[in-house]
Design an enzyme around this catalytic site. Structure first.
Site, PDB file in Angstrom:
ATOM      1  CG  ASP A 181      -9.678  -0.178   4.604  1.00 42.13           C
ATOM      2  OD1 ASP A 181      -9.259  -0.550   3.318  1.00 42.13           O
ATOM      3  OD2 ASP A 181      -9.089  -0.432   5.433  1.00 42.13           O
TER       4      ASP A 181
ATOM      5  CD  GLN B  84      -3.633  -4.306   6.349  1.00 39.05           C
ATOM      6  OE1 GLN B  84      -3.800  -3.514   5.625  1.00 39.05           O
ATOM      7  NE2 GLN B  84      -3.918  -5.540   5.651  1.00 39.05           N
TER       8      GLN B  84
ATOM      9  CE  LYS C 185      -3.882  -2.550   2.172  1.00 39.41           C
ATOM     10  NZ  LYS C 185      -4.784  -2.806   3.134  1.00 39.41           N
TER      11      LYS C 185
HETATM   12  N1  GUN Z   1      -6.811  -6.785   5.731  1.00 38.39           N
HETATM   13  C1  GUN Z   1      -7.223  -7.689   4.659  1.00 38.39           C
HETATM   14  N2  GUN Z   1      -7.780  -7.020   3.667  1.00 38.39           N
HETATM   15  C2  GUN Z   1      -7.821  -5.587   4.169  1.00 38.39           C
HETATM   16  C3  GUN Z   1      -8.338  -4.504   3.639  1.00 38.39           C
HETATM   17  O1  GUN Z   1      -8.806  -4.418   2.541  1.00 38.39           O
HETATM   18  N3  GUN Z   1      -8.096  -3.466   4.517  1.00 38.39           N
HETATM   19  C4  GUN Z   1      -7.596  -3.408   5.722  1.00 38.39           C
HETATM   20  N4  GUN Z   1      -7.505  -2.289   6.354  1.00 38.39           N
HETATM   21  N5  GUN Z   1      -7.093  -4.493   6.221  1.00 38.39           N
HETATM   22  C5  GUN Z   1      -7.235  -5.550   5.313  1.00 38.39           C
END
Ligand code: GUN
Length: 283
Positions: free
Chosen positions: A119, A96, A52
């Site tokens: 998100d 996350q 990311k």
């Molecule tokens: N953990 C697995 N996929 C995601 C996601 O799309 N966003 C976040 N914040 N955590 C995750």
């Protein structure tokens, strides 16, 4: 024989579009900033967070990284989120998941400002999606809609079957397909005659979480098959929820693993950061 939907190429196009728009905003004096919070050091999360941050660097979005120890309390995490909510220089906040067991994920998500919820997990974002208002979309299902649209696959009037009902993928996927005027069926672990229902699908989205479960016996001739799963097989090779070799000869379109849905999630996150900055600047 199926046409392969190239998620890597389509995600690159989206990142390049975001990069261009981010540069244009910079010309107006607006810099986009994403705060990325990781609690603990789950190895998979570290890889995702790293990817990311890399995508942010590519698109010209500034990323602020908060790597907190496993023992961080919920109160400490909420305090940080509250500070970031109030910091006008931060446009998006990403926590996350998964979080350590002593922290309540729902509480954390609800404390992120809905204006910075890149998100798309906040109840307000979810609610907006279900009543057709502008808001942040969960990145993976939003990416799947882009894969379909940019491959010129029509959704309107099509039989769409989603296997899986998670809050992050299955449910928002169903809402998005409905918004595009698909006829949507959601299947799950208690569904009776799953195979029969899947075989009706013009567009089949597999988000089951079981490696290679969906073989050709679940797929109608020329159907569009979207594979959300990511697993490692016995030889440590990546595979999806779809048995690719079995389905490829009869599907009309198919997404590979890796290189299908996966890269789209991060591209859509970048797009959500851009959206956040635009909305916060009245655009
Ligand atoms: N953990 C697995 N996929 C995601 C996601 O799309 N966003 C976040 N914040 N955590 C995750």
């Amino acid at each position: 024989m199926a046409k392969v939907i190239d998620g890597k190429a389509i995600s690159q196009m989206i990142k390049d579009e975001v990069k261009q728009k981010t540069e244009a905003l910079k010309q107006e004096g607006i810099e986009i900033c994403l705060a990325v919070i990781q609690v603990g050091n789950d190895p998979a999360s570290t890889v995702y967070v790293g990817n990311k941050k890399k995508a942010c660097a590519y698109t010209g979005i500034h990323s602020k990284s908060y790597e907190l120890p496993e023992e961080t309390t919920e109160e400490e995490l909420l305090h940080l989120i509250n500070m970031l909510n109030q910091d006008a220089s931060v446009n998006g906040i990403l926590v996350q998941l998964p979080l350590p067991a002593h922290i309540n994920e729902d509480t954390v998500i609800q404390n992120i400002s809905p204006d910075k919820d890149v998100d798309g997990f906040h109840p307000q974002s979810v609610g907006r999606l279900s009543i057709g208002q502008r808001g942040f979309l969960s990145c993976t299902p939003a990416g799947i809609i882009q894969l379909l649209k940019r491959s010129n696959i029509e959704i309107e009037g099509k039989e769409c079957v989603v296997i899986g009902r998670s809050n992050i993928v299955g449910k928002p996927m169903a809402m998005l397909l409905l918004r595009e005027n698909g006829t949507v069926t959601v299947c799950h672990s208690r569904t009776k005659n799953l195979k029969e229902i899947c075989r009706r699908a013009d567009i089949l989205v597999a988000a089951v979480g079981k490696p290679k479960m969906i073989d050709s016996s679940y797929v109608k001739q020329d159907a569009v098959v979207i594979d959300v799963g990511v697993h490692r097989n016995e030889n440590n090779k990546l595979c999806g929820d779809v048995d690719y070799d079995s389905v490829f000869p009869i599907a009309g379109y198919i997404t590979p693993v890796p290189g299908g849905v996966g890269p789209m999630t991060i591209a859509m996150l970048m797009n959500n950061c851009l959206e956040a900055a635009l909305m916060q600047n009245g655009k």
